[in-house]
Design a protein around this motif. Structure first.
Motif, mmCIF file in Angstrom:
data_model
loop_
_atom_site.group_PDB
_atom_site.id
_atom_site.type_symbol
_atom_site.label_atom_id
_atom_site.label_comp_id
_atom_site.label_asym_id
_atom_site.label_seq_id
_atom_site.Cartn_x
_atom_site.Cartn_y
_atom_site.Cartn_z
ATOM 1 N N PRO A 78 0.797 -1.233 0.000
ATOM 2 C CA PRO A 78 0.000 0.000 0.000
ATOM 3 C C PRO A 78 0.825 1.276 0.000
ATOM 4 N N LEU A 79 2.109 1.212 0.331
ATOM 5 C CA LEU A 79 2.939 2.411 0.395
ATOM 6 C C LEU A 79 3.772 2.606 -0.867
ATOM 7 N N GLU A 80 3.509 1.820 -1.900
ATOM 8 C CA GLU A 80 4.324 1.896 -3.109
ATOM 9 C C GLU A 80 4.144 3.219 -3.840
ATOM 10 N N ILE A 81 2.946 3.769 -3.820
ATOM 11 C CA ILE A 81 2.714 5.022 -4.548
ATOM 12 C C ILE A 81 3.542 6.141 -3.937
ATOM 13 N N ASP A 82 3.543 6.212 -2.612
ATOM 14 C CA ASP A 82 4.348 7.245 -1.952
ATOM 15 C C ASP A 82 5.828 7.046 -2.249
ATOM 16 N N SER A 83 6.263 5.782 -2.251
ATOM 17 C CA SER A 83 7.665 5.508 -2.535
ATOM 18 C C SER A 83 8.018 5.892 -3.974
ATOM 19 N N ALA A 84 7.123 5.579 -4.914
ATOM 20 C CA ALA A 84 7.371 5.932 -6.311
ATOM 21 C C ALA A 84 7.422 7.447 -6.484
ATOM 22 N N LEU A 85 6.526 8.155 -5.815
ATOM 23 C CA LEU A 85 6.523 9.614 -5.909
ATOM 24 C C LEU A 85 7.807 10.195 -5.350
ATOM 25 N N SER A 86 8.276 9.621 -4.246
ATOM 26 C CA SER A 86 9.531 10.080 -3.653
ATOM 27 C C SER A 86 10.712 9.824 -4.600
ATOM 28 N N ALA A 87 10.695 8.660 -5.273
ATOM 29 C CA ALA A 87 11.774 8.341 -6.210
ATOM 30 C C ALA A 87 11.777 9.304 -7.393
ATOM 31 N N VAL A 88 10.602 9.682 -7.873
ATOM 32 C CA VAL A 88 10.522 10.621 -8.996
ATOM 33 C C VAL A 88 11.012 12.011 -8.573
ATOM 34 N N GLN A 89 10.693 12.412 -7.363
ATOM 35 C CA GLN A 89 11.182 13.710 -6.872
ATOM 36 C C GLN A 89 12.705 13.701 -6.774
ATOM 37 N N THR A 90 13.256 12.574 -6.396
ATOM 38 C CA THR A 90 14.716 12.466 -6.339
ATOM 39 C C THR A 90 15.314 12.601 -7.737
ATOM 40 N N LEU A 91 14.684 11.985 -8.737
ATOM 41 C CA LEU A 91 15.166 12.119 -10.119
ATOM 42 C C LEU A 91 15.102 13.574 -10.579
ATOM 43 N N VAL A 150 1.811 -0.988 -8.080
ATOM 44 C CA VAL A 150 2.759 -1.707 -8.936
ATOM 45 C C VAL A 150 3.075 -0.892 -10.190
ATOM 46 N N ALA A 151 2.035 -0.298 -10.815
ATOM 47 C CA ALA A 151 2.256 0.513 -12.007
ATOM 48 C C ALA A 151 3.077 1.752 -11.693
ATOM 49 N N ALA A 152 2.834 2.374 -10.539
ATOM 50 C CA ALA A 152 3.619 3.543 -10.149
ATOM 51 C C ALA A 152 5.080 3.173 -9.939
ATOM 52 N N ARG A 153 5.327 2.023 -9.367
ATOM 53 C CA ARG A 153 6.701 1.563 -9.169
ATOM 54 C C ARG A 153 7.393 1.338 -10.506
ATOM 55 N N GLU A 154 6.691 0.674 -11.449
ATOM 56 C CA GLU A 154 7.284 0.438 -12.763
ATOM 57 C C GLU A 154 7.519 1.752 -13.507
ATOM 58 N N THR A 155 6.625 2.725 -13.324
ATOM 59 C CA THR A 155 6.820 4.037 -13.945
ATOM 60 C C THR A 155 8.069 4.708 -13.392
ATOM 61 N N ALA A 156 8.258 4.630 -12.079
ATOM 62 C CA ALA A 156 9.440 5.235 -11.468
ATOM 63 C C ALA A 156 10.712 4.565 -11.969
ATOM 64 N N TYR A 188 10.852 18.182 -17.741
ATOM 65 C CA TYR A 188 9.415 18.343 -17.913
ATOM 66 C C TYR A 188 8.693 16.992 -17.811
ATOM 67 N N VAL A 189 9.337 15.982 -18.368
ATOM 68 C CA VAL A 189 8.741 14.636 -18.266
ATOM 69 C C VAL A 189 8.675 14.197 -16.810
ATOM 70 N N ILE A 190 9.749 14.424 -16.057
ATOM 71 C CA ILE A 190 9.781 14.020 -14.654
ATOM 72 C C ILE A 190 8.728 14.793 -13.854
ATOM 73 N N GLN A 191 8.634 16.103 -14.081
ATOM 74 C CA GLN A 191 7.645 16.903 -13.363
ATOM 75 C C GLN A 191 6.223 16.435 -13.684
ATOM 76 N N GLY A 192 5.967 16.234 -14.960
ATOM 77 C CA GLY A 192 4.636 15.761 -15.328
ATOM 78 C C GLY A 192 4.333 14.385 -14.762
ATOM 79 N N SER A 193 5.334 13.519 -14.702
ATOM 80 C CA SER A 193 5.126 12.179 -14.149
ATOM 81 C C SER A 193 4.829 12.247 -12.663
ATOM 82 N N ALA A 194 5.510 13.156 -11.960
ATOM 83 C CA ALA A 194 5.224 13.323 -10.532
ATOM 84 C C ALA A 194 3.783 13.785 -10.325
#
Length: 1554
Positions: A78-91, A150-156, A188-194
């Motif tokens: 259940p915490l994968e979305i938050d983790s994926a969002l955090s990974a995208v912010q790091t990118l 799962v999809a958010a993780r694969e996107t990240a 721009y891609v990273i920002q839009g993905s976040a």
């Protein structure tokens, strides 16, 4: 792992570890598979053993890792979305740092990064990002939190790769502006993905919110646009885009209403058009070649192409101005538009290839786009130019040939969908056409027929282009079929199909909304849309069934639904438009096309993911000579001078074509490999034949002594398993996949040399010659079946049109599978007996791996079907586990077989679990089922391992405790599996449980019927049946109400169905209890009436079991489903049986009618049994024809009783007849179907048995109905009909017996033949005595009496021998009785009762002789037991054994008295008797030896004093004299006994003995 250990509380680190673990599972499983397939081919035995053990350990560890990963994912998911969002912010932060470094000129490429590599990574990753985002949108729209995470993780993950590639491109770019543009676009891609991930999270918080869904779609479009901009920033892409824009701008010239006045003459315009056409065609070829080179080359080529296109377009517009009519001008402008569209497609294909060179079939797509440009140019030239006769056709032909020359440059990709044999047909057909056209060209040149000359040139060009395509495809197929090449792997979907469908649907939608479209064009466009959307939906369905990713499966299903729904809406508007072509309807149609186009585009974007892409083939250098040869030949034919050449010498050209065709035919894929494999296996067969001859001569020489038996067994097992895995692939390849045939047969042949080595080595280690020959013969059978398979495969050759070879291929494959199964059974039995459980553990781990990996099989049934099967296998594992707990204490040597059974049952359970998970709703239930089955697999692995350890050391108490603990753990995990199944369908699971409970009730009633039939069902108090009548009636009515609820529960909720099933079981339990009490209260004086009453409630219980099963199958089905009709039928039977019970209860106390009632109930029961018998259900087990014949004997007896009851018309006789008939018919029908369905019974015999079984039952029903009629209306005519019906039944019984004899064929023996029974039992007794003799020889003589438990094994051997001999004597008594009755009937022997008191042995002839054997056997048992326990001497055992042999000989003499001396039965009986006598003699010798050894070891202490020594001598002489006197008395006593016996000996025996 290091990050997770360093930061155990950090969520991102834990999720990264989970993702890494999941990513490792698939390649790890592939590595295990590769290692297992390699083990048999490793010649170094130590290395092979180590590799095999490592593969097993890795497989076990992967299974544990898979389970641990699933549990961890459940906790952290259940915490994968938050983790994926955090990974995208790091990118995003990393890209900002890179942007600053680039601004300062400090951005440097990392080691290994180059511009080309990073550009390709960026291009391929952009597709992965688009696909993962499409999954994210779908899961968020559905509100599924798990799969959205799962999809958010694969996107990240995909964005991380994209960011790294973008940084690498910027670092390798020399222009600062280009580097900054690349990093900005990536940011721009990273920002839009976040933002997209954030909006997806918000959509999960408020599912169904329209505003949230709209924002999500808008953000997704913005990200898609940013992603395209990022790709366009790659080097060379801008130039291609500029060329595309230039073509678009130039094409606007075609949109004007009126053309500018012509500035050139017609001849000048025509000349310029030809010149610019040649330049544009050449530029198109340059674009094709440069797209495979550097980005700068592509930039130059695309710029040149746009310039040439501009010039060509100007020339085309100028030429359009010279047209004579408005219609011709419109046609020319249309052709120019087609060229513009083809040119744009060419640049797009080149751009796509440069971005992702590894994309599936991208190079062939580019070549096809170039050919489309050429064809469009040719059409325009043909329309506009007026040249010398034949010149136009020659120019067109040259351009066409120039366009197809590139097809032979890239043999690693397929050119078309043709198979190799289709290529040969195409080459031969085109060669024929080419030859005819070449001859026509030559002929028309001589005759001056210019129009015919031009036509022949066009035909020759088309034929040569088709020949080139076929040659290119054949070149690819020959290359990939070589064993040294690596064949390409087909992707999950075909992106080309999706792209073509997308393009066709868009064009069709444009035609739909075009105001100028005619009704026929609208109808054609609607047909195109329907065709392609249907193909897309089918492709999505297949992809969803093949993929192992649950997220991808859901996305494919959802995308197919969206396409289907939008298509349905569009079709509605098209129908309205077809009825009224108004502006309003056209606008509605335009609105309906928009969502369809969006759905198809989203599906195309998702399908372009590299995850679904195919892997291109890699052609080995060894086979490139063939492709080079064909390329040289075809290039020679395609040269521009070939027309000139053919005019000079057509014969030489024809020779080259013939040689080319011959080279194709002789190089058919797989033929050379089949020949090599056939030679290899023939050599192996010769080796195994030599080993068999050596084994017969006891001179078999195997492998080295340092190789253990266990290692050879494992090597042989692995070789056989790998051979078995290749049977189906070779079968498929030989039928229609020629490119795979060479790979598979070469791989198959590589396993036979290690197979033979392991088989011969294993046979040399085995002492038993019979086992040696068994192993060698089975290996030879497998080799011969493989040889037959290869011959059939070679003849088939992978040609799908060679249908006459397919049956032979299938038959050979089936024989090969049977040979593999036979040798695997032998090896598994040997392994289980020796405690080697490695193969079992491996099989369980493999079954666990199949739950999550690979393509799941296509489900053919419903969840209920798989649920029922899983419950059956789960219970089977539970029963075997309990038995293992018992055997661990009593008989550890049997644990191997039980462990093997657990392995087989778990493999079946895992297979059914995979299917159940695929059909479970919702998907979380399927995931839970898989998890529980995998956990059970771990428990089974530990249990099997502990069983093997205990089998190796049976006295290890610690191993026993561990096995019991593992067994308990397995039982608990089985309960968890059942719980997971119940969560899927609570009602159907309750039905399964209820059916099991009712089966137990039926078994309990059968036991009660046995007690009642024996007259032992007595009441415990003074109750009467009247005390229980009302309770029975009340409970039966309650059961009827439960039946109604059960039937209605099939169409209601699972909870109601579960309640109805549980209530019905509770009620039937109460009913059976109260009926048993009522039957007991009737007393044992009338057992037949008791049986009638219990049979009535048994029928009700049986009908309830069928009703529960039908309800389970019909649950959730529509009203018109066949299972609903079965449910209604079962409900009718249930009501009928309950009504019958009520009638029986009311009539049971009425002596005048209870017989009639019992007969009516029996007739109804037999009819129901006949219905079950005539169904197509196959029985779970089979039986022997002998057992079938035994069951038919009961029908003969029941028929006689039925006729007698009809003649007497007494109620007691009728009741007895009813009970006997019910059992006799039921047993006959059951055994008839079991024997008929035996796999070795032919179809003809099976049908005859089933037909005669039905006729016999129908005839017997007629007989019982006639008896019922006689009882009700007794007349002489009615009684005469009884004989007619009984003869009919007797005739059917005779036919049944003959059919049963036909089942055995020539091996048939009468199972009731006393000599057969005696022969079998005597041989068994002989074997037991032999074993006891060998055991006695091995025992050490005891100096003092030993304890019984110290010689327990010997005692068991002796007692087993005694049991066998007792069984033999029982058969002998029956044989003697039958023979005695026959002799008395013939008058040859009389029963002399007067002498029975004087002589009890021979007064009754044969039977007394058999009784003597029984008495001798009883004495042997007592002596053996006493001897083992130390309470008797060996002399008593010797005497008893001699008596057995002597009495057996006397019995055989008695049997010879009146029998035919040369009969086969007597010869067999004589041989068996001799075997018993010989075994008894061996037992006597062994006992005498033991006694002699005991006497030798007996120590005598001699007294040293003189007086004591004299006394010791006197005592010894006294004992000797006493023994001599006792011996003399015993001899006299024996002589008197024999004289008295001889006094009454029959004359025949006296003569024979004399």
């Amino acid at each position: 792992m290091r990050s997770s250990q360093a930061q155990p509380e950090e969520l991102s680190a834990q999720l990264a570890l989970i993702m890494a673990s999941q990513s490792f599972l698939q390649p790890g499983s592939k590595m295990v598979t590769s290692a297992k397939s390699t083990v048999p081919t490793v010649t170094d035995q130590a290395a092979a053993m180590q590799l095999g053990q490592c593969a097993k350990n890795l497989a076990t560890c992967l299974a544990e890792l898979r389970t641990a990963t699933q549990k961890a994912h459940e906790a952290c998911g259940p915490l994968e979305i938050d983790s994926a969002l955090s990974a995208v912010q790091t990118l995003r932060s990393e890209l900002q740092d890179a942007r600053m470094a680039a601004h300062d000129g400090q951005l440097k490429p990392l080691p290994g990064e180059s511009l080309e590599k990073c550009s390709q990574d960026l291009g391929s990753t952009s597709k992965a990002v688009g696909s993962s985002m499409a999954q994210l949108l779908t899961c968020a729209a559905q509100g599924n939190e798990h799969y959205t995470g799962v999809a958010a993780r694969e996107t990240a993950q995909a964005l991380r790769t994209l960011a790294q590639a973008a940084r690498g491109v910027a670092a390798n770019t020399k222009e600062p502006q280009s580097a900054a543009a690349m990093l900005d676009s990536a940011q721009y891609v990273i920002q839009g993905s976040a933002m997209l991930i954030h909006e997806a999270h918000q959509a999960l918080v408020s599912p169904g919110d329209a505003e949230s869904q709209q924002r999500l779609a808008q953000v997704a479009k913005a990200v898609s646009h940013s992603l395209n901009n990022c790709v366009n920033c790659l080097p060379g892409q801008k130039d291609v885009d500029m060329a595309l824009r230039s073509i678009g701008e130039a094409s606007k010239k075609l949109l004007v209403d009126t053309l500018h006045p012509c500035s050139k003459s017609f001849q000048d315009a025509q000349s310029e058009l030809n010149h610019t056409a040649a330049e544009l065609n050449h530029s198109a070829g340059d674009v094709v070649h440069s797209s495979r080179g550097t980005s700068s080359q592509l930039a130059v080529a695309s710029g040149k192409f746009s310039e040439d296109f501009d010039e060509f377009l100007d020339a085309g517009v100028e030429m359009a101005g010279h047209t004579q009519s408005q219609e011709d001008q419109i046609t020319v402008i249309g052709n120019l538009k087609n060229i513009s569209m083809a040119s744009s497609k060419l640049l797009l294909a080149a751009k796509s290839l440069s971005v992702d060179p590894g994309a599936a079939n991208a190079k062939n797509l580019l070549a096809a786009a170039a050919r489309a440009v050429t064809e469009s140019i040719n059409q325009l030239i043909t329309l506009c130019t007026q040249q010398a006769p034949g010149q136009k056709e020659c120019d067109n032909a040259l351009r066409e040939l120039e366009a197809v020359r590139g097809l032979l440059d890239n043999p690693s990709e397929p050119v078309s969908e043709l198979s190799y044999f289709d290529c040969i047909e195409s080459v031969m057909e085109n060669s024929k056409v080419l030859g005819e056209s070449m001859a026509g060209i030559s002929q028309h040149c001589k005759t001056g027929n210019v129009p015919a000359f031009g036509d022949c040139v066009g035909v020759a060009s088309k034929a040569l282009c088709g020949l080139t395509e076929a040659a290119g495809q054949a070149s690819y197929l020959v290359g990939v079929s070589d064993p040294n090449s690596q064949s390409g792997q087909e992707g999950l979907v075909d992106p080309i199909q999706f792209a073509r469908a997308n393009q066709a649907i868009q064009m069709a939608c444009q035609n739909l909304v075009d105001p100028a479209s005619s009704p026929s064009q609208v109808l054609s466009a609607a047909t195109i849309v329907a065709k392609h959307t249907s193909a897309l939906c089918n492709a999505c369905r297949l992809a969803s069934s093949k993929t192992s990713s649950p997220v991808a499966r859901r996305h494919f299903v959802q995308s197919a639904k969206e396409v289907a729904n939008t298509t349905a809406n569009l079709v509605k508007t098209i129908k309205a438009l077809d009825g009224d072509f108004s502006e309003e309807n056209r606008n509605r149609c335009h609105v309906a096309t928009t969502p369809l186009i969006e759905a198809v585009e989203n599906l195309s974007t998702f399908s372009s993911s590299p995850e679904f892409a195919s892997i291109p083939a890699q052609i080995s250098n060894e086979v490139r000579f063939f492709t080079i040869y064909m390329k040289i030949k075809m290039q020679f034919l395609l040269r521009g001078q070939f027309f000139f050449y053919l005019l000079r010498g057509f014969f030489s050209l024809h020779c080259h074509i013939v040689l080319f065709v011959c080279s194709l035919i002789s190089s058919a894929p797989g033929q050379r490999e089949c020949d090599f494999s056939i030679d290899n296996i023939n050599k192996c067969i010769r080796d195994i034949e030599q080993a068999s001859l050596a084994a017969v001569g006891q001179s078999l020489q195997g492998c080295r002594d340092d190789i253990s038996l266990e290692a050879l067994q494992e090597q042989l097992t692995s070789s056989v398993q790998e051979i078995g895995h290749l049977i189906d692939p070779i079968n498929t390849a030989a039928r229609g996949e020629a490119a795979q045939l060479g790979h598979k047969v070469t791989q198959l042949a590589s396993y036979f040399e290690p197979l033979i080595v392991a088989s011969v080595g294993l046979a040399s280690k085995i002492v038993d010659q019979q086992q040696q020959m068994n192993i060698l013969d089975q290996t030879k059978t497998l080799s011969e079946s493989a040889l037959q398979m290869l011959y059939a495969a070679k003849e088939g050759g992978g040609n799908p049109k060679a249908a006459h070879t397919h049956d032979a291929i299938s038959e050979a494959a089936q024989l090969m599978k049977e040979a593999v199964d036979d040798i695997m059974v032998t090896l598994n039995e040997a392994a289980s007996e020796g405690g080697m459980v490695g193969g079992m553990v491996e099989a369980i781990a493999e079954a666990m791996g199949r739950l999550d990996e690979g393509t799941p099989p296509e489900p053919e049934g419903s969840f209920v079907d798989y649920q029922t099967t899983m419950v059956k296998y789960s219970k089977a594992i539970a029963i075997t586990t309990q038995e293992m707990m018992t055997k661990s204490v009593t008989c550890p040597e049997e644990l191997g077989g039980l462990a093997s059974q657990v392995t087989v049952d778990y493999s079946q359970l895992a297979h059914q679990g995979c299917l159940a998970a695929a059909t479970a709703e919702p998907e979380e239930v399927g995931f839970q089922i898989k998890t529980r089955v995998q956990e059970l697999g771990h428990g089974c692995i530990y249990l099997v391992q502990k069983a093997g350890a205990l089998q190796m050391s049976p006295t290890d108490s610690f191993s026993k405790r561990e096995l019991i603990e593992c067994a308990r753990a397995v039982t608990e995990k089985i309960a968890m599996v059942l719980s997971a199944l119940q969560a899927g369908n609570k009602g159907t699971q309750a039905c399964i449980t209820a059916a099991s409970a009712v089966s137990g009730i039926i078994a309990d009633l059968d036991t009660t019927i046995m007690f009642a039939s024996a007259g032992t069902l007595n009441p415990e108090n003074e109750e009467t049946f009247a005390d229980h009548r009302e309770s029975i009636l009340k409970t039966a009515k309650a059961l009827v109400e439960d039946t109604k609820l059960l039937v209605s529960g099939a169409a209601s909720s699972q909870d109601r169905l579960a309640q109805a099933a549980q209530s019905s079981v509770k009620t039937i339990t109460m009913l059976t209890d109260v009926v048993k009490l009522g039957a007991t209260s009737m007393g044992s004086d009338d057992p037949e009436t008791q049986v009638v009453l219990i049979n009535a409630v048994r029928d009700v219980a049986k009908a309830l079991a069928e009703l529960i099963s039908a309800t389970k199958c019909a649950s959730g089905k529509p009203a018109d489903d066949p299972s609903m009709y079965q449910l209604k039928s079962a409900a009718k039977v249930m009501v009928t049986n309950v009504t019958s019970l009520l009638k029986t209860v009311k009539a049971v106390e009425d002596e005048a009618t209870r017989g009639t009632r019992a007969l009516e109930a029996t007739i109804e029961c037999i009819k129901q049994e006949l219905t079950v018998f005539q169904s197509k259900d196959v029985p779970e087990k089979s039986t022997t024809p002998e057992e079938f014949i035994r069951m038919t004997k009961g029908i003969t007896t029941a028929t006689a009783k039925a006729v007698a009851a009809g003649n007497s018309a007494q109620q007691e006789h009728v009741i007895a007849t009813a009970n006997l008939s019910r059992k006799a018919i039921s047993d006959m029908l059951t055994t008839c179907k079991q024997a008929a369905c035996h796999p070795e019974v032919s179809e003809e015999v099976r049908n005859k048995a089933l037909r005669y079984g039905s006729e016999c039952t129908t005839g017997y029903i007629d007989l019982l109905e006639q008896v019922l009629l006689v009882i009700q209306k007794p007349t002489a005519h009615q009684r005469q009909q009884l004989a007619v019906h009984s003869k009919c039944v007797a005739g059917c019984v005779t036919e049944l017996i003959q059919t049963a004899e036909a089942m055995k064929g020539s091996e048939w023996v009468d199972p009731e033949d006393p000599t057969v029974i005696a022969e079998t039992e005597l041989l068994g007794a002989a074997a037991s005595i032999e074993a006891a003799a060998k055991k006695l020889e091995q025992l050490k003589p005891r100096a003092k009496p030993k304890q019984a438990d110290e010689t327990l094994d010997f005692e068991e051997q002796i007692l087993e021998a005694a049991k066998s001999i007792a069984a033999a004597t029982s058969a002998l008594v029956k044989s003697a009785s039958a023979a005695q009755r026959e002799l008395v009937a013939q008058g040859k022997v009389g029963s002399i009762l007067a002498n029975a008191v004087d002589d009890g042995q021979w007064s009754q002839g044969l039977i007394s002789a058999a009784r003597m054997v029984a008495a001798a056997t009883s004495n042997l048992c007592e002596a053996a037991n006493a001897s083992v326990q130390g309470h008797a001497s060996e002399e008593k055992l010797i005497s008893s054994a001699k008596q057995v042999a002597a009495s057996t000989a006397q019995l055989l003499v008695a049997c010879k008295v009146k029998a035919q001396p040369d009969s086969e039965a007597m010869r067999r009986l004589q041989a068996a008797g001799n075997a018993v006598k010989r075994a008894s003699d061996n037992l006597v010798k062994a006992a005498q030896k033991a006694a002699f050894d005991k006497a030798d070891d007996h120590s005598v202490v001699v007294k040293t004093k003189f007086v004591g020594g004299i006394a010791q001598i006197i005592a010894a002489q006294e004992e000797m004299l006493r023994k001599e006197r006792e011996l003399e008395d015993a001899r006299k006593k024996l002589a008197q006994i024999r004289q008295q016996q001889y006094k009454f000996l029959p004359t025949e025996l006296r003569e024979d003995q004399s």
